[in-house]
Design a protein around this motif. Structure first.
Motif, PDB file in Angstrom:
ATOM      1  N   PRO A  51       0.836  -1.207   0.000  1.00 52.70           N
ATOM      2  CA  PRO A  51       0.000   0.000   0.000  1.00 52.70           C
ATOM      3  C   PRO A  51       0.868   1.254   0.000  1.00 52.70           C
ATOM      4  O   PRO A  51       1.848   1.342   0.741  1.00 52.70           O
ATOM      5  CB  PRO A  51      -0.800  -0.125   1.304  1.00 52.70           C
ATOM      6  CG  PRO A  51       0.058  -0.966   2.200  1.00 52.70           C
ATOM      7  CD  PRO A  51       0.847  -1.885   1.307  1.00 52.70           C
ATOM      8  N   LYS A  82      -2.401   0.355  -4.291  1.00 57.37           N
ATOM      9  CA  LYS A  82      -1.672  -0.887  -4.061  1.00 57.37           C
ATOM     10  C   LYS A  82      -0.726  -1.150  -5.222  1.00 57.37           C
ATOM     11  O   LYS A  82      -1.118  -1.070  -6.387  1.00 57.37           O
ATOM     12  CB  LYS A  82      -2.640  -2.067  -3.913  1.00 57.37           C
ATOM     13  CG  LYS A  82      -3.491  -2.026  -2.657  1.00 57.37           C
ATOM     14  CD  LYS A  82      -4.438  -3.211  -2.623  1.00 57.37           C
ATOM     15  CE  LYS A  82      -5.321  -3.168  -1.387  1.00 57.37           C
ATOM     16  NZ  LYS A  82      -6.301  -4.288  -1.366  1.00 57.37           N
ATOM     17  N   ASP A 142      -8.151   2.175  -2.171  1.00 53.77           N
ATOM     18  CA  ASP A 142      -8.893   1.640  -1.034  1.00 53.77           C
ATOM     19  C   ASP A 142      -9.773   2.740  -0.435  1.00 53.77           C
ATOM     20  O   ASP A 142      -9.279   3.812  -0.064  1.00 53.77           O
ATOM     21  CB  ASP A 142      -7.916   1.102   0.020  1.00 53.77           C
ATOM     22  CG  ASP A 142      -8.628   0.345   1.129  1.00 53.77           C
ATOM     23  OD1 ASP A 142      -9.283   0.999   1.947  1.00 53.77           O
ATOM     24  OD2 ASP A 142      -8.509  -0.893   1.158  1.00 53.77           O
TER      25      ASP A 142
END
Length: 267
Positions: free
Chosen positions: A158, A205, A198
């Motif tokens: 991430p 990501k 996200d």
């Protein structure tokens, strides 16, 4: 991130052998026999198919011989007249050809089922779980274990939008991977960036493929470091020094002035 497959049997029968590597945690090369099912019934099916083919071929040869004789006799008895298909055994010959084709299909099916009595690893893999022992009777599509492909293991990283921008171009960039608790680091390469962010963390990501996956455990945390491009005339300053977007206060010849800066990285 990894490609996980379920190991199942495609034919039923009693387990006669379980491979020594078909145990949780083992590395299995592609083609390794995971387990074997009793072949007796499937060998008999091949023998029956062979006998069926032999009988069909024999009957077809007999019909063709009878047809040749019938055509010769017809020509002697009725010169110049065309023989009927029934008298020439044409329907019988076609029916027997269809029978022979069916016997060939049965043989192919019998041999396929026989080959399925040995279940092999479809790729270089690591065994995640097994539930199998010698003497156990299994059914088709029964779950007997789980494998993960060593060639498809990826490290999911991430990153913030700022970090992502700093590392551009990111695909193809090399990374150093350090499994937590491990003493030896490994390397990898970024292969793609997730197309979405996200919703909870607002992070993107990155997907990194390790050069060697033998030192990785599925589900563990890994510290990842990227080598960014070098920058000249760059300084590290705390975020609190920014009083407006892209501006800081500096002293120039004893005078306090604001100056616009280009942010090239940050947390």
């Amino acid at each position: 991130s990894q490609a996980e497959v379920t190991v199942t049997a495609q034919v039923s029968g009693e387990i006669k052998q379980v491979g020594p590597l078909f145990k949780p945690g083992s590395m299995v090369p592609k083609g390794t026999v995971l387990f074997s099912i009793d072949r007796s019934d499937y060998l008999l099916a091949v023998d029956r198919a062979e006998a069926e083919i032999a009988a069909a071929k024999s009957d077809l040869a007999l019909l063709q011989a009878e047809a040749d004789v019938a055509i010769e006799e017809w020509a002697e008895l009725y010169p110049g007249r065309e023989i009927s298909p029934l008298a020439a055994r044409i329907p019988q010959i076609e029916a027997n050809k269809a029978r022979l084709a069916g016997a060939d299909a049965n043989m192919a099916s019998a041999k396929l089922n026989l080959s399925r009595t040995q279940v092999r690893a479809p790729f270089d893999a690591r065994v995640l779980a097994t539930s199998l022992d010698i003497g156990q009777v299994v059914a088709p599509n029964q779950t007997l274990g789980r494998l993960v492909s060593l060639g498809s293991i990826e490290v999911v990283v991430p990153v913030s939008s700022t970090q992502l921008q700093t590392l551009q171009p990111i695909v193809g960039r090399r990374a150093n991977l350090s499994p937590r608790g491990a003493t030896v680091a490994m390397s990898g390469q970024v292969v793609r960036v997730d197309a979405t962010i996200d919703e909870r963390t607002r992070l993107s990501k990155l997907y990194v493929v390790p050069d060697d996956t033998t030192g990785l455990t599925i589900g563990e945390f890994v510290d990842v470091r990227f080598q960014s491009d070098s920058e000249n005339d760059a300084l590290t300053i705390p975020a609190s020094a920014m009083f407006a977007q892209g501006r800081v206060w500096v002293i120039d010849n004893g005078v306090l002035v604001s100056r616009e800066v280009r942010v090239i990285g940050g947390r």
